[in-house]
Design an enzyme around this catalytic site. Structure first.
Site, PDB file in Angstrom:
ATOM      1  N   ASP A  69      -3.643  -0.950   2.701  1.00  0.00           N
ATOM      2  CA  ASP A  69      -2.342  -0.478   2.207  1.00  0.00           C
ATOM      3  C   ASP A  69      -1.568   0.269   3.294  1.00  0.00           C
ATOM      4  OD1 ASP A  69      -0.383  -0.177   0.286  1.00  0.00           O
ATOM      5  OD2 ASP A  69      -1.228   1.681  -0.511  1.00  0.00           O
ATOM      6  N   GLY A  70      -0.250   0.208   3.167  1.00  0.00           N
ATOM      7  CA  GLY A  70       0.607   1.005   4.060  1.00  0.00           C
ATOM      8  C   GLY A  70       1.426   0.198   5.056  1.00  0.00           C
ATOM      9  N   GLY A 108       4.197  -1.579   4.586  1.00  0.00           N
ATOM     10  CA  GLY A 108       5.638  -1.392   4.407  1.00  0.00           C
ATOM     11  C   GLY A 108       6.093  -0.075   4.998  1.00  0.00           C
ATOM     12  N   HIS A 146       3.637  -6.220   7.542  1.00  0.00           N
ATOM     13  CA  HIS A 146       2.622  -7.197   7.107  1.00  0.00           C
ATOM     14  C   HIS A 146       2.144  -8.020   8.306  1.00  0.00           C
ATOM     15  CE1 HIS A 146       3.394  -6.023   3.088  1.00  0.00           C
ATOM     16  NE2 HIS A 146       4.539  -6.637   2.944  1.00  0.00           N
ATOM     17  N   LEU A 183     -21.634 -13.359   8.320  1.00  0.00           N
ATOM     18  CA  LEU A 183     -20.759 -12.453   7.568  1.00  0.00           C
ATOM     19  C   LEU A 183     -20.017 -13.270   6.516  1.00  0.00           C
ATOM     20  CD1 LEU A 183     -19.067  -9.760   7.222  1.00  0.00           C
ATOM     21  CD2 LEU A 183     -17.485 -10.719   8.915  1.00  0.00           C
ATOM     22  N   ARG A 212      -6.185   5.722  -5.231  1.00  0.00           N
ATOM     23  CA  ARG A 212      -6.359   4.916  -6.435  1.00  0.00           C
ATOM     24  C   ARG A 212      -6.948   3.556  -6.084  1.00  0.00           C
ATOM     25  NH1 ARG A 212      -0.420   5.725  -6.485  1.00  0.00           N
ATOM     26  NH2 ARG A 212       0.523   4.031  -5.310  1.00  0.00           N
TER      27      ARG A 212
HETATM   28  C1  IPE Z   1      -2.818  -2.634  -3.296  1.00  0.00           C
HETATM   29  O1  IPE Z   1      -1.711  -2.074  -2.696  1.00  0.00           O
HETATM   30  C2  IPE Z   1      -2.837  -4.106  -3.050  1.00  0.00           C
HETATM   31  C3  IPE Z   1      -3.116  -4.526  -1.680  1.00  0.00           C
HETATM   32  C4  IPE Z   1      -3.405  -3.755  -0.675  1.00  0.00           C
HETATM   33  C5  IPE Z   1      -3.091  -5.937  -1.460  1.00  0.00           C
HETATM   34  P1  IPE Z   1      -0.369  -1.781  -3.510  1.00  0.00           P
HETATM   35  O2  IPE Z   1       0.601  -1.241  -2.530  1.00  0.00           O
HETATM   36  O3  IPE Z   1       0.051  -3.005  -4.246  1.00  0.00           O
HETATM   37  O4  IPE Z   1      -0.828  -0.678  -4.563  1.00  0.00           O
HETATM   38  P2  IPE Z   1       0.020   0.360  -5.416  1.00  0.00           P
HETATM   39  O5  IPE Z   1       1.159  -0.402  -6.007  1.00  0.00           O
HETATM   40  O6  IPE Z   1       0.518   1.413  -4.478  1.00  0.00           O
HETATM   41  O7  IPE Z   1      -0.933   0.910  -6.418  1.00  0.00           O
HETATM   42  C1  IPE Z   2      -0.204  -3.422   1.657  1.00  0.00           C
HETATM   43  O1  IPE Z   2       0.878  -2.732   2.189  1.00  0.00           O
HETATM   44  C2  IPE Z   2      -0.028  -4.925   1.725  1.00  0.00           C
HETATM   45  C3  IPE Z   2       0.221  -5.562   0.434  1.00  0.00           C
HETATM   46  C4  IPE Z   2       0.210  -4.969  -0.734  1.00  0.00           C
HETATM   47  C5  IPE Z   2       0.463  -6.987   0.461  1.00  0.00           C
HETATM   48  P1  IPE Z   2       2.144  -2.399   1.325  1.00  0.00           P
HETATM   49  O2  IPE Z   2       3.108  -3.519   1.438  1.00  0.00           O
HETATM   50  O3  IPE Z   2       1.776  -2.029  -0.067  1.00  0.00           O
HETATM   51  O4  IPE Z   2       2.717  -1.144   2.097  1.00  0.00           O
HETATM   52  P2  IPE Z   2       3.283   0.194   1.443  1.00  0.00           P
HETATM   53  O5  IPE Z   2       2.218   0.745   0.558  1.00  0.00           O
HETATM   54  O6  IPE Z   2       4.515  -0.177   0.687  1.00  0.00           O
HETATM   55  O7  IPE Z   2       3.554   1.047   2.623  1.00  0.00           O
HETATM   56 MG    MG Z   3       1.286  -0.275  -0.947  1.00  0.00          MG
END
Ligand code: IPE
Ligand code: IPE
Ligand code: MG
Length: 256
Positions: free
Chosen positions: A30-31, A33, A47, A141, A204
């Site tokens: 995550d993170g 964006g 991404h 793996l 979470r």
């Molecule tokens: C979880 O991240 C899904 C993936 C990393 C693929 P999200 O960004 O979708 O999760 P929430 O919406 O913050 O819970």
């Molecule tokens: C996780 O990063 C990748 C996917 C859910 C596909 P995010 O796109 O959720 O990035 P943030 O959490 O918005 O920074």
């Molecule tokens: Mg996210």
């Protein structure tokens, strides 16, 4: 073949060098964006940058004899994002399969996609199948990519399969138990999930491996996914090794 470990307490260890590392690690990547936005770029830039971190964690897993690595790439809820972002993510998935499948195969990695792949277009479905077939015999793996994955979907899917087997007379209702359920979950046959890492600062599970994380150790880091590296992975593994996994027993019981 990968053996299934029991969820009983791990074997006693004599010193730090004997402490067992995780056999099965899962990561909520995550993170992306926020990483891009911090740099004044559009979210999809993050991404694309995140692909390099995927390469790094696969490398780390191979070097450290991790048997299974399960990466959350796209959740069943992520379809609700802006159409443009979803379409870039799908393109990226296609591209990564094109560019990486052969290399994974050469490196002894078995690739599996877990999740409801029926929602993907035919071209992507075909590429997934091709990569899975090509790497099917590899055993260094197992790399699970969770795409259109949801933990609740996984559980419902297993329940449907159980029901089908009961209806077909292959299984009795009294044979529905944790073991037969587990055999129908997307990670069937792999070691128990030991360590679940989430990057990006949120605490979470976001509908990831609900069934599998029953006794996983959780590790949260503020590092945004494109900044994740082998050294952050090492920190998580070192932290894991410090934990006393009790599986419901007392501390005394597991340390004798
Ligand atoms: C979880 O991240 C899904 C993936 C990393 C693929 P999200 O960004 O979708 O999760 P929430 O919406 O913050 O819970
Ligand atoms: C996780 O990063 C990748 C996917 C859910 C596909 P995010 O796109 O959720 O990035 P943030 O959490 O918005 O920074
Ligand atoms: Mg996210």
């Amino acid at each position: 073949m990968l053996g299934k470990r029991s969820s009983a307490a791990p074997a006693k260890t004599d010193g730090p060098e004997d402490i067992q590392g995780p056999q099965h690690v899962a990561i909520i990547m995550d993170g992306n964006g926020r990483w891009a936005q911090k740099k004044g770029k559009i979210r999809t830039f993050g991404h694309k940058a995140g692909v390099e971190s995927v390469r790094a964690v696969v490398r780390f897993a191979r070097k450290n004899s991790i048997k299974s690595l399960t990466l959350f790439a796209f959740s069943s809820e992520n379809w609700k994002r802006p159409e443009e972002e979803v379409s870039v993510l799908m393109e990226l998935f296609n591209l990564v399969l094109n560019n990486e499948a052969k290399r994974l195969h050469k490196n002894g990695v078995r690739l599996k996609v877990i999740g409801d792949v029926s929602a993907f277009d035919d071209k992507l479905k075909q590429k997934i199948r091709k990569a899975e077939v090509m790497t099917a015999e590899n055993s260094d793996l197992v790399l699970n990519i969770a795409a259109n994955y949801g933990g609740r979907w996984d559980i419902v899917n297993a329940a449907q399969q159980l029901m089908q087997d009961v209806t077909a007379g292959k299984l009795g209702v009294d044979e529905i138990n944790e073991a037969t359920f587990d055999e129908r979950i997307s990670t069937a046959g792999l070691p128990e999930l030991d360590l679940l890492i989430r990057t990006g600062g949120e605490h979470r599970i976001s509908n990831f491996l609900l069934w599998q994380s029953a006794y996983a150790e959780l590790y949260f880091t503020d590092v945004l996914w494109p900044d994740f590296s082998e050294s952050v992975f090492q920190d998580a593994v070192d932290d894991f090794k410090q934990r006393q996994r009790r599986f419901g027993l007392t501390g005394e019981q597991v340390s004798v």
